[in-house]
Design a protein around this motif. Structure first.
Motif, PDB file in Angstrom:
ATOM      1  N   LEU A   8      43.574  48.911  47.197  1.00 36.76           N
ATOM      2  CA  LEU A   8      45.017  48.979  46.944  1.00 36.76           C
ATOM      3  C   LEU A   8      45.827  48.754  48.218  1.00 36.76           C
ATOM      4  O   LEU A   8      46.828  48.027  48.215  1.00 36.76           O
ATOM      5  N   LEU A   9      45.401  49.362  49.318  1.00 38.05           N
ATOM      6  CA  LEU A   9      46.145  49.213  50.570  1.00 38.05           C
ATOM      7  C   LEU A   9      46.042  47.789  51.111  1.00 38.05           C
ATOM      8  O   LEU A   9      47.058  47.135  51.390  1.00 38.05           O
ATOM      9  N   HIS A  10      44.835  47.301  51.242  1.00 39.67           N
ATOM     10  CA  HIS A  10      44.644  46.042  51.961  1.00 39.67           C
ATOM     11  C   HIS A  10      44.970  44.821  51.114  1.00 39.67           C
ATOM     12  O   HIS A  10      45.541  43.846  51.637  1.00 39.67           O
ATOM     13  N   GLU A  11      44.634  44.853  49.838  1.00 38.90           N
ATOM     14  CA  GLU A  11      44.977  43.699  49.002  1.00 38.90           C
ATOM     15  C   GLU A  11      46.491  43.607  48.776  1.00 38.90           C
ATOM     16  O   GLU A  11      47.050  42.507  48.751  1.00 38.90           O
ATOM     17  N   THR A  12      47.148  44.755  48.627  1.00 39.52           N
ATOM     18  CA  THR A  12      48.606  44.718  48.478  1.00 39.52           C
ATOM     19  C   THR A  12      49.256  44.176  49.728  1.00 39.52           C
ATOM     20  O   THR A  12      50.103  43.266  49.681  1.00 39.52           O
ATOM     21  N   GLY A 103      51.400  43.015  45.492  1.00 42.96           N
ATOM     22  CA  GLY A 103      51.652  42.443  46.800  1.00 42.96           C
ATOM     23  C   GLY A 103      52.402  41.128  46.721  1.00 42.96           C
ATOM     24  O   GLY A 103      53.310  40.856  47.528  1.00 42.96           O
ATOM     25  N   ALA A 104      52.051  40.286  45.744  1.00 39.30           N
ATOM     26  CA  ALA A 104      52.729  39.004  45.591  1.00 39.30           C
ATOM     27  C   ALA A 104      54.204  39.191  45.255  1.00 39.30           C
ATOM     28  O   ALA A 104      55.072  38.465  45.767  1.00 39.30           O
ATOM     29  N   THR A 105      54.503  40.167  44.414  1.00 42.19           N
ATOM     30  CA  THR A 105      55.899  40.439  44.062  1.00 42.19           C
ATOM     31  C   THR A 105      56.673  40.947  45.275  1.00 42.19           C
ATOM     32  O   THR A 105      57.796  40.500  45.544  1.00 42.19           O
ATOM     33  N   LEU A 199      52.641  34.400  39.410  1.00 40.07           N
ATOM     34  CA  LEU A 199      53.230  35.388  38.514  1.00 40.07           C
ATOM     35  C   LEU A 199      54.094  36.394  39.259  1.00 40.07           C
ATOM     36  O   LEU A 199      55.198  36.730  38.807  1.00 40.07           O
ATOM     37  N   GLY A 200      53.624  36.907  40.391  1.00 37.48           N
ATOM     38  CA  GLY A 200      54.409  37.888  41.142  1.00 37.48           C
ATOM     39  C   GLY A 200      55.773  37.350  41.552  1.00 37.48           C
ATOM     40  O   GLY A 200      56.807  37.970  41.270  1.00 37.48           O
TER      41      GLY A 200
END
Length: 243
Positions: A8-12, A103-105, A199-200
């Protein structure tokens, strides 16, 4: 920190970095009154490639997928771990997908903040949407999906080969692959090659208060989701014959 927390931390954070720089380079190239206005396709291709380079370093502890197509590619390859110490489970799979979309959003919103006054000055809705998400030059859903399948296959297949062969290039190798995909295969659809990448920012485009932004083109949004996932899964299956 456990596997879920690491993901969650690193991929975001890594996907946010990717989209901040990726949306940013397109905004610089096409929005009104920017220093980079008119920079062209190669500027965009190199910008996206180097955005991947930065994002991979930020997310290295989670394996730096940054892309659901990569996650599905690893899953379909028969691997037992997504990254060292991160087993493949239902929970870790959903953690990757959620973090990548979040993260993308976030990254797209940060890019909008940087270029806020230029978005306000832009009068062409197509240019505004084009900074956030991809779209076809010739709308033909079957061919558009095929372009995304092939482009994503190249990306994920080579990423998986990197994992099975010696290379001292590290993240730079992935960055260069993204550059060449953009320059070579990006013309028909804008090479989403990443469902979260499209998508984000499309969600961000929908919710942000941008003058003259027009439609978010949700009728096309399924193409850069389905095509890259199919391409990633296919790459994972084929990679077993080469590693």
């Amino acid at each position: 920190m456990g596997p879920i927390g690491t993901i969650l931390l690193h991929e975001t954070a890594g996907t946010a970095m990717l989209l901040l720089l990726g949306v940013g380079v397109v905004a610089n190239a096409i929005l009104a009154k920017t220093k980079g206005n008119g920079g062209g396709w190669l500027m965009i291709s190199f910008g996206w490639g180097l955005a991947v380079f930065a994002g991979v370093y930020v997310a290295y502890k989670s394996g730096a997928h940054l892309n659901p197509a990569v996650t599905f590619g690893i899953l379909s390859s028969g691997a037992t771990e997504y990254a060292p110490g991160i087993p493949i489970t239902v929970g870790t799979t959903f953690a990757y997908l959620f973090a990548q979309l979040l993260g993308a959003t976030i990254g797209a919103i940060l890019a909008w903040l940087v270029y806020k006054k230029h978005y306000d000055a832009e009068g062409e809705p197509g240019n505004i949407l084009g900074t956030f998400s991809t779209g076809p030059e010739v709308r033909s859903y079957g061919w558009n999906i095929l372009a995304e399948v092939i482009g994503t296959f190249v990306l994920v297949f080579i990423i998986l080969l990197f994992g099975g062969t010696p290379s001292g290039l590290g993240p730079l190798a992935v960055a260069l692959v993204v550059v060449v995909i953009g320059a070579s295969l990006g013309g028909p659809t804008g090479y989403a090659i990443n469902p979260a990448r499209d998508l984000g920012p499309r969600i961000a485009h929908t919710i942000l208060p941008i003058p003259n932004k027009g439609s978010s083109d949700w009728s096309y949004a399924w193409v850069p989701i389905v095509g890259p996932i199919l391409g990633g899964v296919l790459a994972g299956l084929v990679s077993n014959a080469f590693i």
